[in-house]
Design an enzyme around this catalytic site. Structure first.
Site, PDB file in Angstrom:
ATOM      1  N   ARG A  34      17.056  18.651   3.685  1.00 35.98           N
ATOM      2  CA  ARG A  34      18.137  18.027   2.914  1.00 35.98           C
ATOM      3  C   ARG A  34      19.486  18.339   3.588  1.00 35.98           C
ATOM      4  O   ARG A  34      19.635  19.399   4.210  1.00 35.98           O
ATOM      5  CB  ARG A  34      18.152  18.604   1.498  1.00 35.98           C
ATOM      6  CG  ARG A  34      19.154  17.922   0.590  1.00 35.98           C
ATOM      7  CD  ARG A  34      19.312  18.651  -0.745  1.00 35.98           C
ATOM      8  NE  ARG A  34      20.261  17.944  -1.587  1.00 35.98           N
ATOM      9  CZ  ARG A  34      20.893  18.480  -2.623  1.00 35.98           C
ATOM     10  NH1 ARG A  34      20.663  19.746  -2.946  1.00 35.98           N
ATOM     11  NH2 ARG A  34      21.745  17.771  -3.327  1.00 35.98           N
ATOM     12  N   HIS A  35      20.444  17.445   3.448  1.00 34.13           N
ATOM     13  CA  HIS A  35      21.785  17.699   3.980  1.00 34.13           C
ATOM     14  C   HIS A  35      22.349  18.991   3.377  1.00 34.13           C
ATOM     15  O   HIS A  35      21.895  19.456   2.338  1.00 34.13           O
ATOM     16  CB  HIS A  35      22.714  16.521   3.667  1.00 34.13           C
ATOM     17  CG  HIS A  35      22.834  16.263   2.200  1.00 34.13           C
ATOM     18  ND1 HIS A  35      23.579  17.057   1.362  1.00 34.13           N
ATOM     19  CD2 HIS A  35      22.253  15.335   1.409  1.00 34.13           C
ATOM     20  CE1 HIS A  35      23.471  16.621   0.127  1.00 34.13           C
ATOM     21  NE2 HIS A  35      22.656  15.577   0.120  1.00 34.13           N
ATOM     22  N   GLY A  36      23.398  19.517   4.000  1.00 33.94           N
ATOM     23  CA  GLY A  36      23.999  20.762   3.526  1.00 33.94           C
ATOM     24  C   GLY A  36      24.973  20.547   2.380  1.00 33.94           C
ATOM     25  O   GLY A  36      25.091  19.440   1.827  1.00 33.94           O
TER      26      GLY A  36
END
Ligand SMILES: *[C@@H]1O[C@H](CO)[C@@H](O)[C@H](O)[C@H]1NC(C)=O
Ligand SMILES: *[C@@H]1O[C@H](CO)[C@@H](O)[C@H](O)[C@H]1NC(C)=O
Ligand SMILES: *[C@@H]1O[C@H](CO)[C@@H](O)[C@H](O)[C@H]1NC(C)=O
Length: 472
Positions: free
Chosen positions: A84-86
């Site tokens: 997942r993106h940060g």
């Protein structure tokens, strides 16, 4: 670094210093930096990665290799990761809610009560233009994750395979995902390999692929039956009317010195997430956090989990089925690696990283049978679900990652699975790294079926429906 977009190659100047679109705001050093709020682990999908791995607070690059070690004598040959993106800014929609609750509190300024006063002195700095973009902390999430994974499995992270473009990077088209991917690469290049001569190394391609990473937008049946279905999330709406939620609303109204009739569940959630944003983005414990104790936080956590359960998890079968394409893509990659490893002992693609959303991971995890409670999550069973396994804060915090590591062992290949860098057992299997063939047997029905086109197609009767693709 080039980005393949709709099969056209778009050049993205990959300057390591650029990375700053909306992050010219840094934590104000005068701000009070308190301890971690006790409610920090209840923020669901807005939970910091450090909350699931608290040892990282002391050493962000620490890798505990002991639980990753296999019983057998094996060597890793391939890694596939869905990440997942940060950490990111609130979306424009959430910024609007945040501003609404802030304005409501501002009106009570003159009353000068302690907490209200603190909130009034708190600087409202969120605005629409931030719209879900990756923040500096989010870049660090990915830079550091890359270094930790490389430290755990160094043989899969050779500089040569990167230079030869044998490491694959696939991302959702969303800005925060592309930026996360670039940060992940930056972590390897600058922090792990410490490459000097960078320009000539940056010729590999980054693939933007929404069919794989945002499959939920492409699945018509999901869009119509769930996204556009007014009753799909009725349990969530219902929960907001339950006594548990009402108590939290009343309490917040009283603390803020405003009429209970002026406050809504949405606004209370906005205040709760303000605490989460200030913590995850600026590492601050803000006055907003003081509106809630752990019991309140558990109620709000449940509201978030309920929503994810019905929209991304087990609530509707199509939620998980929409990830069939990603599921097959993963196993195709693993099959190829096994085949090459058996044939020649070398694997052409030692690593593949796929960067997407919580909405990418939850359906895939549900499809594969993880975190399934015996009883569905409903508006009525909050108390009974206190020990549930479907807890999004544990499963999909920012930068959450599902990692498949294929090992070549004595006479067979084994598949090790990690979620957020900790071993995760396949459903009904004890061995933390079963033989690859056993995993394929476990998922034989999905491997034979789970056809994205078939699952996502609507009966022709509703063929007139024109799906609206929602921004997520
Ligand atoms: C976050 O704040 C705490 C103090 O509450 C501090 O100890 C820690 O170093 C900070 N972390 C970062 C990454 O700045
Ligand atoms: C939003 O905030 C950023 C950072 O403070 C600022 O640069 C920008 O001008 C603001 N945008 C609007 C529309 O206020
Ligand atoms: C909409 O959601 C409700 C509640 O989960 C479900 O019973 C119903 O079948 C859904 N409608 C469609 C068209 O799928």
């Amino acid at each position: 670094m080039a980005v393949v977009l709709n099969r056209h190659v778009v050049l993205l100047t990959f300057a390591f210093t650029r990375f700053c679109s909306a992050c010219n705001i840094v934590a104000n050093r005068d701000d009070h930096t308190g301890d971690i709020p006790t409610i920090a682990k209840y923020f669901g999908t807005k939970t910091r990665y450090e909350e699931v791995n608290p040892y990282l607070l002391n050493d962000i690059l620490l890798v505990n290799k002991t639980p990753l070690r296999l019983q057998q004598d094996c060597s890793p040959v391939h890694i596939s990761a869905v990440i997942r993106h940060g950490t990111r800014y609130p979306t424009a929609k959430n910024v609007k809610k945040v501003i609404a609750i802030y304005n409501l509190v501002e009106k009570t300024k003159h009353r000068g009560r302690g907490l209200v006063d603190d909130i009034n002195h708190w600087d409202m700095w969120y605005n629409d233009t931030m719209d879900g973009q990756l923040v500096e902390k989010g870049r660090d999430d990915h830079r550091n994750l890359a270094v930790r994974l490389a430290t755990a499995y160094p043989s899969l992270f050779s500089e040569d395979s990167f230079r030869d473009c044998r490491m694959k990077f696939i991302t959702s088209s969303k800005h925060r995902c592309v930026d996360s991917t670039l940060s992940f690469i930056e972590g390897l290049v600058k922090k792990y390999w410490k490459m000097q001569d960078r320009r000539k190394d940056m010729h590999c391609q980054l693939e933007v692929n929404d069919d794989l990473m945002r499959f939920f937008d492409k699945c018509e049946r999901f869009v119509v039956d769930v996204e556009q279905n007014k009753t799909a999330l009725q349990q969530v709406d219902l929960f907001k009317t339950k006594p548990e939620m009402q108590e939290v609303l009343d309490k917040v109204a009283s603390l803020l010195d405003i009429a209970a009739s002026d406050i809504t569940a949405d606004l209370v959630e906005a205040a709760f997430y303000m605490c989460s944003y200030e913590l995850s983005i600026r590492n601050l414990s803000s006055p907003w956090c003081q509106l809630f104790d752990q019991e309140d936080a558990k109620v709000l956590e449940y509201a978030n989990d309920l929503k994810q359960y019905w929209k991304r998890g087990y609530g509707h079968e199509i939620n998980s089925k929409s990830s069939c394409c990603l599921f097959h893509d993963l196993f195709k990659r693993l099959d190829k690696a096994v085949e090459e490893s058996e044939r020649s002992g070398t694997v052409s693609e030692p690593a593949a990283f796929q960067i997407g959303h919580a909405e990418t991971l939850l359906p895939l995890l549900s499809l594969m049978g993880f975190f399934k409670d015996e009883t569905p999550l409903t508006a009525d069973n909050f108390a009974q679900q206190g020990g549930r396994v479907f807890r999004t804060g544990h499963i999909v915090p920012y930068a959450s990652n599902l990692v498949f590591i294929l090992h070549r062992c004595e006479g067979s290949h084994r598949l090790q699975l990690l979620l957020n860098e900790k071993p995760l057992s396949f459903p009904n299997m004890d061995d933390p790294a079963p033989e690859y063939q056993e995993v394929k047997n476990l998922y034989s029905n999905l491997l034979k079926g789970c056809d994205f086109k078939k699952e996502c197609k609507l009966p022709s009767a509703s063929g007139t429906v024109n799906p609206i693709i929602h921004e997520l």
